[in-house]
Design an enzyme around this catalytic site. Structure first.
Site, short mmCIF file in Angstrom:
data_model
loop_
_atom_site.label_atom_id
_atom_site.label_comp_id
_atom_site.label_asym_id
_atom_site.label_seq_id
_atom_site.Cartn_x
_atom_site.Cartn_y
_atom_site.Cartn_z
N LYS A 76 30.38 29.58 41.19
CA LYS A 76 30.06 30.99 41.50
C LYS A 76 28.57 31.09 41.84
CE LYS A 76 33.70 32.57 38.40
NZ LYS A 76 34.03 32.99 37.02
N GLU A 158 37.81 40.05 44.55
CA GLU A 158 37.85 41.37 43.92
C GLU A 158 37.03 42.45 44.64
OE1 GLU A 158 36.83 40.96 39.77
OE2 GLU A 158 38.43 39.53 39.39
N GLU A 266 44.80 31.88 39.32
CA GLU A 266 44.19 31.91 37.99
C GLU A 266 45.25 32.22 36.94
OE1 GLU A 266 40.79 34.60 37.99
OE2 GLU A 266 40.21 33.96 40.01
#
Ligand code: XIL
Length: 354
Positions: A76, A158, A266
């Site tokens: 990330k 997201e 996930e």
């Protein structure tokens, strides 16, 4: 150089493991025969952390039971770009190097995510054009560095709100780069690697129909305008009884009908969502097994070209992020117990392919 060092390390760890097993001092784990690496017709993966790759039990398990990995957080932006002056590739180079030795695919997670923005970026005081060019350089540098080694990226994670109308989340990316920031990033990623698969990834896509619609609108628009997108990641943080099987099938099939690949990216399955149990009872394990069987059986019957794979969000029950997320509530949402033993569901998956 990196590779040689890792080969040696893996060799030593393997010898150590074999020695422990023979002398009866190792763990009691049983290898699955045949394995989750070889039996399923699509890749099965796990989220891992760099330090797991120093642990012979994780390594052994991944060697036998994995065909793909995702980094739980180290790929990330906040860990990689914590320092504004330099992107830190050290840890990710190691992960990718060891994955190569293990011969497992690496799925990149995630280039842009509002929850993984480095502090300095959130308080960036330069112009919007400067911000955008930083992001462009970051995306192109990261994607091109791992060209040929990272098979796929969650390009944006997201981006949509959960609430009414599911508008674009007002992230720092949207504020500074505009409503079309998502397509910009997909284009940059494609420029940096013509072959890497590009995913949009989000949660509750099976439970929240209007959010799925927002994602499908984005995908349809990309496809119509020739903006690269290869697939949709369904995070699949689910419970044993939620969302319904029908909603999972319906949502997945809508993506299949677009010709996009599906990644259950996930997966974890809550078996104790009301917190009623403080131990893992046979009843809870049955919930876990039944749900796992449904998910894998449904996925297995999708058109082959839609199957990117299923990734568990961790290896062992005690790896799970959910225990923290739900405030220390007991959960057993993963495929192996905390001693690395496969739960019965693992054999059930394998049997689906016999
Ligand atoms: C979580 C990790 O599991 C945690 O270790 C980390 O602290 C925060 O992120 N959706 C995602 C993942 O896309 O990146 C999140 O992972 C879980 C929710």
């Amino acid at each position: 150089m990196i590779h040689h060092k890792h080969s040696l390390l893996l060799l030593i760890l393997s010898l150590f493991f074999v020695t422990c097993k023979d002398s009866g001092t190792g763990s009691e784990e049983t290898d699955l025969e045949p394995s989750l690496r070889n039996s399923p017709t699509f890749p099965v993966g796990y989220a891992i952390q760099r330090t797991h790759l120093d642990d012979f039990q994780y390594l052994q398990l991944l060697r036998n039971e994995a065909s793909s990995i995702s980094a739980e957080y180290e790929m990330k932006m906040n860990p990689m770009y914590n320092n504004q002056n330099a992107v830190d590739y050290g840890i990710v180079d190691q992960i990718v190097g060891i994955a190569d030795e293990l011969e497992v695919r690496v799925h990149g997670h995630a280039l842009l995510w509002h929850s993984a923005v480095p502090g300095w970026m959130n308080s960036f005081s330069g112009t919007d054009a400067e911000f955008e060019s930083l992001i462009e350089d970051y995306v192109k540098d990261v994607v091109s560095r791992y060209r040929g080694q990272v098979a796929s990226w969650d390009v944006v994670n997201e981006a949509f709100e959960d609430g009414s109308g599911n508008p674009l989340r007002n992230s720092v990316f949207r504020q500074k780069m505009g409503d079309d920031y998502i397509e910009k990033v997909f284009r940059w990623a494609r420029e940096a690697d013509p072959d890497v698969l590009l995913f949009y990834n989000d949660y509750n896509l099976a439970a929240n129909g209007s959010k799925l619609d927002a994602v499908l609108d984005l995908a349809d628009d990309f496809i119509a305008r020739g903006i690269p997108i290869d697939g949709i990641g369904f995070q699949m943080h689910i419970s044993y009884n939620w969302p319904s099987e029908q909603n999972i099938m319906l949502a997945t099939n809508k993506v299949v009908s677009r010709g996009l690949q599906i990644h259950y990216s996930e997966l974890d399955i809550r078996v104790n969502p009301d917190g009623a149990s403080d131990s893992y009872t046979p009843e809870l394990d049955q919930r876990f097994t039944d749900r796992t069987e449904f998910i894998f059986n449904f996925y297995k019957n999708l058109p082959e070209e839609s199957q990117f794979g299923i990734t568990w969000w961790g290896v062992k029950d005690d790896d799970t992020w959910l225990r923290d997320f739900w405030d220390n509530q007991n959960e057993w949402p993963l495929l192996f117990d905390s001693e690395f033993n496969p739960k019965p569901a693992a054999q059930v998956i394998i049997d689906l392919f016999e």
